[in-house]
Design a protein around this motif. Structure first.
Motif, short mmCIF file in Angstrom:
data_model
loop_
_atom_site.label_atom_id
_atom_site.label_comp_id
_atom_site.label_asym_id
_atom_site.label_seq_id
_atom_site.Cartn_x
_atom_site.Cartn_y
_atom_site.Cartn_z
N HIS A 132 6.24 89.37 -74.86
CA HIS A 132 7.65 89.03 -74.80
C HIS A 132 8.37 89.88 -73.75
CE1 HIS A 132 6.60 87.29 -78.73
NE2 HIS A 132 7.68 86.53 -78.58
N ASP A 133 9.37 89.31 -73.15
CA ASP A 133 10.21 90.03 -72.19
C ASP A 133 11.64 89.56 -72.39
OD1 ASP A 133 11.46 91.29 -70.12
OD2 ASP A 133 10.17 90.51 -68.54
N ASP A 134 12.42 90.37 -73.08
CA ASP A 134 13.79 89.98 -73.39
C ASP A 134 14.68 89.95 -72.16
OD1 ASP A 134 13.09 89.76 -76.05
OD2 ASP A 134 13.61 91.84 -76.52
N ASP A 135 14.27 90.64 -71.10
CA ASP A 135 15.08 90.66 -69.88
C ASP A 135 14.84 89.43 -69.00
OD1 ASP A 135 16.17 93.10 -70.59
OD2 ASP A 135 14.55 94.23 -69.60
N SER A 136 13.82 88.65 -69.31
CA SER A 136 13.50 87.46 -68.52
C SER A 136 14.14 86.23 -69.14
CB SER A 136 11.98 87.27 -68.42
OG SER A 136 11.66 86.02 -67.84
N THR A 137 14.63 85.33 -68.30
CA THR A 137 15.19 84.08 -68.80
C THR A 137 14.12 83.20 -69.44
OG1 THR A 137 14.90 83.07 -66.62
CG2 THR A 137 17.04 84.08 -67.10
N LEU A 138 12.86 83.45 -69.10
CA LEU A 138 11.76 82.69 -69.68
C LEU A 138 11.42 83.19 -71.09
CD1 LEU A 138 9.41 82.51 -66.56
CD2 LEU A 138 10.89 80.70 -67.44
N TYR A 166 9.25 85.58 -71.64
CA TYR A 166 7.91 86.18 -71.64
C TYR A 166 7.64 86.83 -70.28
CZ TYR A 166 6.92 81.67 -69.40
OH TYR A 166 6.94 80.57 -68.59
N ARG A 167 6.64 87.69 -70.27
CA ARG A 167 6.28 88.37 -69.03
C ARG A 167 5.62 87.38 -68.08
NH1 ARG A 167 2.54 93.17 -70.77
NH2 ARG A 167 2.60 93.50 -68.52
N GLN A 227 7.53 78.15 -74.63
CA GLN A 227 7.80 79.51 -74.16
C GLN A 227 7.39 80.54 -75.20
OE1 GLN A 227 11.98 79.06 -73.26
NE2 GLN A 227 11.60 78.65 -71.09
#
Length: 232
Positions: free
Chosen positions: A125-131, A133-134, A116
Protein backbone atom coordinates in the motif's frame (compact mmCIF):
# COMPACT_ATOMS: atom_id res chain seq x y z
CA UNK A 1 -14.83 -6.17 -24.39
CA UNK A 2 -15.62 -5.49 -28.04
CA UNK A 3 -14.04 -7.53 -30.84
CA UNK A 4 -14.49 -5.41 -33.95
CA UNK A 5 -12.54 -7.48 -36.42
CA UNK A 6 -10.43 -6.17 -39.29
CA UNK A 7 -11.27 -3.83 -42.13
CA UNK A 8 -9.60 -1.97 -44.98
CA UNK A 9 -10.81 1.37 -46.26
CA UNK A 10 -9.42 3.23 -49.27
CA UNK A 11 -10.06 6.72 -50.59
CA UNK A 12 -10.83 7.16 -54.28
CA UNK A 13 -10.22 10.36 -56.23
CA UNK A 14 -11.49 9.80 -59.79
CA UNK A 15 -14.44 12.18 -59.48
CA UNK A 16 -12.24 14.84 -57.88
CA UNK A 17 -9.59 14.41 -60.57
CA UNK A 18 -12.19 14.70 -63.32
CA UNK A 19 -13.72 17.79 -61.69
CA UNK A 20 -10.32 19.44 -61.44
CA UNK A 21 -9.63 18.43 -65.08
CA UNK A 22 -6.33 16.75 -64.19
CA UNK A 23 -4.86 14.62 -66.95
CA UNK A 24 -3.86 11.41 -65.16
CA UNK A 25 -2.43 8.39 -66.95
CA UNK A 26 -1.94 4.97 -65.37
CA UNK A 27 -0.43 1.90 -67.03
CA UNK A 28 -0.88 -1.56 -65.56
CA UNK A 29 -0.69 -5.20 -66.59
CA UNK A 30 -2.99 -7.87 -65.18
CA UNK A 31 -6.31 -7.83 -63.35
CA UNK A 32 -5.20 -7.61 -59.71
CA UNK A 33 -3.06 -4.49 -59.96
CA UNK A 34 -4.89 -2.09 -57.68
CA UNK A 35 -2.23 0.46 -56.76
CA UNK A 36 -3.55 3.05 -59.21
CA UNK A 37 -7.25 2.40 -58.65
CA UNK A 38 -7.76 5.34 -56.24
CA UNK A 39 -6.98 7.63 -59.19
CA UNK A 40 -9.06 5.79 -61.81
CA UNK A 41 -12.14 4.66 -59.84
CA UNK A 42 -14.67 5.90 -57.33
CA UNK A 43 -15.01 2.53 -55.59
CA UNK A 44 -13.14 -0.71 -54.96
CA UNK A 45 -12.87 -3.15 -57.84
CA UNK A 46 -14.00 -6.76 -57.44
CA UNK A 47 -10.43 -7.95 -57.96
CA UNK A 48 -9.07 -5.66 -55.24
CA UNK A 49 -11.89 -6.66 -52.90
CA UNK A 50 -11.05 -10.31 -53.47
CA UNK A 51 -7.35 -9.82 -52.70
CA UNK A 52 -7.96 -7.70 -49.61
CA UNK A 53 -10.62 -10.11 -48.33
CA UNK A 54 -8.10 -12.94 -48.39
CA UNK A 55 -5.65 -10.87 -46.38
CA UNK A 56 -8.31 -9.93 -43.83
CA UNK A 57 -9.48 -13.53 -43.50
CA UNK A 58 -5.92 -14.68 -42.80
CA UNK A 59 -5.36 -11.94 -40.21
CA UNK A 60 -8.66 -12.71 -38.49
CA UNK A 61 -7.99 -16.46 -38.45
CA UNK A 62 -4.59 -15.87 -36.86
CA UNK A 63 -6.05 -13.50 -34.27
CA UNK A 64 -8.98 -15.70 -33.28
CA UNK A 65 -6.70 -18.74 -33.13
CA UNK A 66 -4.35 -16.93 -30.73
CA UNK A 67 -7.26 -15.78 -28.54
CA UNK A 68 -8.74 -19.27 -28.39
CA UNK A 69 -5.34 -20.78 -27.54
CA UNK A 70 -4.62 -18.23 -24.82
CA UNK A 71 -8.07 -18.65 -23.23
CA UNK A 72 -8.27 -22.43 -23.75
CA UNK A 73 -11.37 -22.10 -25.91
CA UNK A 74 -12.59 -23.76 -29.07
CA UNK A 75 -11.37 -22.03 -32.28
CA UNK A 76 -14.92 -21.06 -33.24
CA UNK A 77 -15.61 -19.40 -29.88
CA UNK A 78 -14.49 -15.95 -30.99
CA UNK A 79 -16.60 -16.04 -34.14
CA UNK A 80 -19.54 -17.19 -32.03
CA UNK A 81 -19.18 -14.20 -29.72
CA UNK A 82 -18.94 -11.72 -32.60
CA UNK A 83 -21.87 -13.19 -34.54
CA UNK A 84 -24.16 -13.35 -31.49
CA UNK A 85 -23.05 -10.15 -29.76
CA UNK A 86 -26.35 -8.35 -30.31
CA UNK A 87 -28.30 -11.32 -28.98
CA UNK A 88 -26.11 -11.54 -25.88
CA UNK A 89 -26.47 -7.81 -25.28
CA UNK A 90 -30.26 -8.09 -25.32
CA UNK A 91 -30.49 -10.82 -22.67
CA UNK A 92 -32.43 -9.76 -19.60
CA UNK A 93 -31.31 -12.30 -16.99
CA UNK A 94 -27.57 -11.73 -17.50
CA UNK A 95 -25.50 -8.63 -18.15
CA UNK A 96 -23.08 -8.63 -21.05
CA UNK A 97 -20.00 -8.66 -18.74
CA UNK A 98 -21.42 -11.71 -16.95
CA UNK A 99 -21.91 -13.44 -20.31
CA UNK A 100 -18.30 -12.70 -21.26
CA UNK A 101 -17.17 -14.38 -18.04
CA UNK A 102 -19.46 -17.38 -18.62
CA UNK A 103 -18.08 -17.81 -22.14
CA UNK A 104 -14.51 -17.95 -20.77
CA UNK A 105 -13.11 -14.77 -22.28
CA UNK A 106 -12.61 -13.09 -18.88
CA UNK A 107 -11.67 -14.64 -15.54
CA UNK A 108 -13.70 -12.39 -13.24
CA UNK A 109 -15.21 -8.93 -12.93
CA UNK A 110 -13.67 -6.30 -10.67
CA UNK A 111 -14.31 -2.62 -10.17
CA UNK A 112 -11.31 -0.30 -10.35
CA UNK A 113 -11.08 0.11 -6.54
CA UNK A 114 -11.25 -3.68 -6.15
CA UNK A 115 -8.45 -4.13 -8.68
CA UNK A 116 -6.32 -1.46 -7.00
CA UNK A 117 -6.81 -3.13 -3.62
CA UNK A 118 -5.77 -6.50 -5.02
CA UNK A 119 -2.62 -4.99 -6.56
CA UNK A 120 -1.88 -3.25 -3.27
CA UNK A 121 -1.98 -6.57 -1.42
CA UNK A 122 0.83 -7.82 -3.66
CA UNK A 123 2.82 -4.64 -4.29
CA UNK A 124 2.25 -2.88 -0.97
CA UNK A 125 0.00 0.00 0.00
CA UNK A 126 1.04 3.59 -0.62
CA UNK A 127 -1.26 6.18 0.88
CA UNK A 128 0.63 8.99 -0.84
CA UNK A 129 -0.12 7.59 -4.31
CA UNK A 130 -3.38 8.27 -6.12
CA UNK A 131 -3.33 4.61 -7.14
CA UNK A 132 -3.22 3.43 -3.55
CA UNK A 133 -0.30 1.06 -4.12
CA UNK A 134 3.42 1.22 -4.73
CA UNK A 135 4.17 1.63 -8.42
CA UNK A 136 6.87 2.77 -10.80
CA UNK A 137 6.29 4.54 -14.09
CA UNK A 138 7.17 2.68 -17.26
CA UNK A 139 9.92 5.15 -18.21
CA UNK A 140 11.56 4.87 -14.79
CA UNK A 141 11.32 1.07 -14.87
CA UNK A 142 12.88 0.75 -18.32
CA UNK A 143 15.66 3.18 -17.43
CA UNK A 144 16.50 1.14 -14.32
CA UNK A 145 16.43 -2.18 -16.20
CA UNK A 146 18.69 -0.85 -18.94
CA UNK A 147 21.09 0.48 -16.34
CA UNK A 148 21.21 -2.89 -14.57
CA UNK A 149 21.65 -4.86 -17.79
CA UNK A 150 24.17 -2.52 -19.38
CA UNK A 151 27.91 -2.31 -18.97
CA UNK A 152 29.17 -0.12 -16.13
CA UNK A 153 29.89 3.44 -17.19
CA UNK A 154 33.52 4.46 -17.28
CA UNK A 155 35.34 7.79 -17.49
CA UNK A 156 35.89 7.38 -21.24
CA UNK A 157 32.87 6.31 -23.26
CA UNK A 158 31.77 6.30 -26.89
CA UNK A 159 28.18 7.46 -27.31
CA UNK A 160 26.27 5.80 -30.17
CA UNK A 161 23.22 7.70 -31.47
CA UNK A 162 21.08 5.59 -33.82
CA UNK A 163 18.92 7.36 -36.42
CA UNK A 164 16.78 4.61 -37.95
CA UNK A 165 13.67 5.24 -40.04
CA UNK A 166 12.11 8.11 -41.96
CA UNK A 167 13.46 11.55 -41.03
CA UNK A 168 10.68 13.81 -39.73
CA UNK A 169 10.47 17.21 -37.99
CA UNK A 170 10.03 17.53 -34.23
CA UNK A 171 10.29 14.75 -31.65
CA UNK A 172 9.45 11.30 -32.98
CA UNK A 173 9.08 7.83 -31.39
CA UNK A 174 11.46 4.91 -32.06
CA UNK A 175 11.14 3.65 -35.62
CA UNK A 176 11.39 7.13 -37.08
CA UNK A 177 14.07 9.85 -36.89
CA UNK A 178 12.91 13.04 -35.22
CA UNK A 179 14.91 16.20 -35.81
CA UNK A 180 14.47 17.51 -32.27
CA UNK A 181 14.68 14.16 -30.48
CA UNK A 182 17.85 13.14 -32.36
CA UNK A 183 19.38 16.58 -31.84
CA UNK A 184 18.64 16.26 -28.12
CA UNK A 185 20.50 12.93 -27.99
CA UNK A 186 23.49 14.48 -29.76
CA UNK A 187 23.46 17.43 -27.37
CA UNK A 188 23.26 15.10 -24.39
CA UNK A 189 26.30 13.18 -25.62
CA UNK A 190 28.18 16.40 -26.41
CA UNK A 191 27.66 17.79 -22.93
CA UNK A 192 28.54 14.58 -21.10
CA UNK A 193 32.04 14.83 -19.64
CA UNK A 194 32.37 11.03 -19.69
CA UNK A 195 31.84 10.86 -23.47
CA UNK A 196 35.01 10.99 -25.54
CA UNK A 197 33.48 10.31 -28.97
CA UNK A 198 30.07 10.30 -30.64
CA UNK A 199 29.00 7.90 -33.39
CA UNK A 200 25.88 8.85 -35.37
CA UNK A 201 24.59 5.74 -37.15
CA UNK A 202 22.09 6.60 -39.89
CA UNK A 203 19.82 3.90 -41.32
CA UNK A 204 17.18 5.89 -43.17
CA UNK A 205 15.52 6.05 -46.61
CA UNK A 206 15.45 9.86 -46.28
CA UNK A 207 12.72 12.30 -45.40
CA UNK A 208 12.41 15.95 -44.47
CA UNK A 209 15.24 18.15 -45.74
CA UNK A 210 14.66 20.65 -42.93
CA UNK A 211 14.75 17.93 -40.26
CA UNK A 212 17.95 16.54 -41.79
CA UNK A 213 19.52 20.00 -41.62
CA UNK A 214 18.64 20.28 -37.91
CA UNK A 215 20.42 16.98 -37.24
CA UNK A 216 23.37 17.95 -39.44
CA UNK A 217 23.80 21.23 -37.58
CA UNK A 218 23.78 19.49 -34.22
CA UNK A 219 26.31 16.94 -35.52
CA UNK A 220 28.54 19.77 -36.70
CA UNK A 221 28.43 21.33 -33.23
CA UNK A 222 29.51 17.99 -31.76
CA UNK A 223 32.40 17.85 -34.19
CA UNK A 224 33.36 21.44 -33.41
CA UNK A 225 33.61 20.53 -29.74
CA UNK A 226 35.78 17.52 -30.53
CA UNK A 227 38.85 19.47 -29.49
CA UNK A 228 38.18 18.52 -25.87
CA UNK A 229 37.96 14.85 -26.81
CA UNK A 230 40.94 12.54 -27.11
CA UNK A 231 41.01 8.78 -27.23
CA UNK A 232 44.12 7.04 -25.94
Amino acid sequence: MLLQGFGIYRTYFKEAIDTLKIDWNIFRAGTHKSFGEPFTRNDMSDEDRESLSRIIEQLWATYTGNVALARNLQPEAVDGLVENYAQYASEEDRTLPEIIVDLGFVDELLTRPQLQERIARHAGHDDDSTLGYRAAGLDEYLAQMRLLDGEPETDSNVAVVVAAGEILPGSQPPGTVGADSTAALLAQARDDDNVQAVVLRVDSPGGSAFASEVIRTKSWRCRKQASRWSLQ
